[in-house]
Enzyme design. Structure first.
Site, PDB file in Angstrom:
ATOM      1  N   SER A   1      29.442  -3.924  -3.102  1.00 30.47           N
ATOM      2  CA  SER A   1      28.936  -4.554  -4.320  1.00 30.47           C
ATOM      3  C   SER A   1      28.891  -6.072  -4.231  1.00 30.47           C
ATOM      4  O   SER A   1      28.154  -6.714  -4.980  1.00 30.47           O
ATOM      5  CB  SER A   1      29.797  -4.146  -5.523  1.00 30.47           C
ATOM      6  OG  SER A   1      31.155  -4.479  -5.290  1.00 30.47           O
TER       7      SER A   1
ATOM      8  N   ASN B   1       0.864  -1.182   0.000  1.00 27.71           N
ATOM      9  CA  ASN B   1       0.000   0.000   0.000  1.00 27.71           C
ATOM     10  C   ASN B   1       0.895   1.224   0.000  1.00 27.71           C
ATOM     11  O   ASN B   1       1.333   1.698   1.050  1.00 27.71           O
ATOM     12  CB  ASN B   1      -0.935   0.011   1.206  1.00 27.71           C
ATOM     13  CG  ASN B   1      -1.957   1.143   1.141  1.00 27.71           C
ATOM     14  OD1 ASN B   1      -1.764   2.149   0.438  1.00 27.71           O
ATOM     15  ND2 ASN B   1      -3.051   1.006   1.862  1.00 27.71           N
TER      16      ASN B   1
END
Length: 558
Positions: A253, A196
């Site tokens: 990363s 939502n």
């Protein structure tokens, strides 16, 4: 939104992101890096074109002017490609017809390669392949360049990049709760889907329903409604007496699962669909958090199995569905995590506990001698992050710290292997070093002394983790543990079973772990947690089958 899309597009031409198309290391001088990136991109493009034409013979002029840009189906990239070919195409065709090599072509192009010593093929003599071409040249080279009338795509892209923020927050987030409905741009690939996006009190990991009289899905795990027989919500019945735990990752990363598709740089695999995913990958910073060892949720992938700590936790308790946050950032050092950790969304009062993974496997030493993070500063940075976790994580949370890897194994295993571009990794690493685009020059180098010093520096930082553990600090809202990063252990085990190092490594940069390696890391981590810290994981939810029966995939992830 258009600016955001275009800004991401420039990461492709500048080299794939703030921290480098080729991977991990932090970039401190963007102007210098942009110059290196366009040289590397030019050389690789010409090299791939030459290899492609050998595999698929056709007139060079037709390929360059009509077919090269067709490989880039995304509109913006295709347009920029056509503009560049429009300015450089005639001379590019002539040089390729005269068998000028990719290094000499890109060093001849105006304002592309500015360092004459940086060559993908170091054994060729600089300028040698140009001599015959220049001797027969009757018209001024790059005559159309003077007609560009100030058009410099590199400068434009660099300016746009400077305007693109580095907050690492979801771009699509209507209610500002840091959860999104869009996959890329730090959206649902990175954090559980917001069910939502018009109510900031509804999001994954929420423990308390802000509307106490409602049976809506307030925590976005796909469980909603009321049992008509007991008048209790299904959330309460199926999840209320179970141990709920979300997972988060703060790191670099490696934790974000950086990967460049190897087909991008493999001439034999180039076709009209090869680069269809370029824009999607740009939007994801060339990371695959949805397939990572920590927060991966995909069932399968084209590049290998997807297993993760999140998936193991979800299988143990289906009520944990969508409760993941990956805030890994390419190039992050311990100093960068001070701002990166601010993007974590957890409320001590209203949310479930969290298993927080902190991994920084190499950036603090990757720059090599002269660029190492001071061990005491590293320790203080880790302690500062732990203090922040105590301010934001709900009671009953856990923090798992991973040390730096001994990255010397990469060069040892890969330097004589062949890169997708057809050169050895040793030659490829040297080329990236010259461009100042090497993801980890401290380890990815033929310099034995540099590799050893970088390893020593990494082990000195790991010693600070062990100091922290020995000092035995206690925190109000979480307990914590430390493990050495298991890359070398997993790699050695794989090779002992008959595998090769290249089976586990990301092929383009020769630094990051690939999809299979991520799955093996997840297996290793889950096994250790089960053996050493089973109380962190909670009991298996006896209602799992009922949840599947009633709610299926619980709304999925998109």
């Amino acid at each position: 939104m258009k600016l955001v899309l275009l800004s991401f597009t420039i990461l492709f031409l500048l080299g794939g992101g703030v921290n480098g198309f080729f991977g991990l290391r932090e970039v401190t001088n963007l102007t210098s890096y942009a110059s290196a990136a366009k040289c590397g991109l030019c050389t690789i493009t010409v090299e791939l074109s030459s290899q492609y034409l050998k595999l698929h013979p056709q007139p060079i002029s037709s390929f360059i002017k009509n077919n090269l840009c067709a490989l880039f189906t995304e509109t913006t990239i295709n347009l920029i490609c056509k503009q560049l070919i429009g300015f450089y195409g005639d001379e590019l065709v002539e040089m390729m017809l005269n068998e000028v090599n990719s290094d000499d072509i890109c060093h001849r192009l105006p304002n592309v390669c500015t360092n004459p010593t940086c060559r993908l093929h170091p054994n060729t003599i600089a300028g040698e392949s140009l001599k015959k071409y220049l001797q027969n040249k009757k018209t001024p080279i790059f005559r159309r360049y003077s007609q560009m009338k100030g058009f410099d795509p590199w400068a434009i892209l660099n300016e746009l990049f400077q305007r693109f923020g580095s907050e690492h927050l979801p771009v699509v987030d209507e209610d500002g709760d840091l959860f999104s409905t869009f996959p890329q741009m730090r959206g649902t690939y990175w954090r559980g889907k917001d069910c939502n996006d018009n109510n900031a009190q509804i999001y994954p990991g929420r423990r308390i329903n802000s509307d106490s009289g409602s049976d809506e899905d307030h925590d976005c795990n796909g469980i909603y409604g009321t049992d008509p027989e007991t008048n209790r919500t299904w959330e309460d019945i199926l999840c209320g007496n179970t141990t709920r735990i979300g997972i988060g990752l703060l790191g670099d990363s490696v934790g974000a699962h950086f990967e460049i598709p190897p087909e991008y740089l493999t001439a034999s695999k180039l076709n009209l669909t090869t680069y269809n995913s370029v824009l999607a990958n740009l939007f994801n910073e060339f990371d695959l958090p949805h397939q990572s060892a920590a927060t991966g949720f995909m069932n399968t992938s084209s590049s290998g199995p997807v297993r993760s700590i999140y998936k193991y936790l979800r299988d143990r308790n289906r009520c944990n569905h969508r409760d993941y946050q990956n805030i890994g950032v390419n190039g992050a050092k311990v100093s960068d995590t001070a701002s990166n950790v601010q993007t974590l969304r957890r409320n001590q009062t209203t949310d479930h506990p969290m298993l927080m993974i902190m991994e920084l496997v190499g950036n603090d030493v990757c720059s090599g001698p002269g660029g190492f993070t001071d061990p005491n500063a590293f320790k203080q940075g880790v302690l500062d992050r732990l203090n922040y976790f105590d301010e934001i994580l709900p009671p009953g949370s856990h923090v798992l710290m991973f040390g730096l890897v001994n990255g010397s194994f990469l060069y040892n295993h890969l330097h004589n292997e062949t890169h997708p571009l057809g050169v050895t990794y040793k030659e490829f690493y040297s080329y990236l070093n010259c461009l100042d685009a090497n993801p980890c020059p401290g380890w990815l180098t033929s310099d034995d002394n540099s590799r050893q010093m970088t390893t020593d520096a990494a082990m000195a930082l790991n010693a600070k983790y062990r100091e922290i553990m020995a000092e035995g600090r206690t925190y109000k809202n979480f307990d914590y543990a430390y493990y050495e990063f298991p890359v070398v252990e997993i790699m050695d085990s794989w090779i002992a079973k008959g595998g090769k190092a290249t089976d586990l490594m990301e092929g383009v940069d020769g630094f990051h772990s690939n999809q299979l390696f991520n799955a093996l890391i997840a297996d290793w981590g889950w096994k250790r947690l089960q053996e050493d810290l089973p109380h962190w994981l909670g009991e298996t939810n006896p209602n799992n089958d009922k949840i599947i029966e009633m709610f299926g995939d619980q709304g999925g992830y998109f």
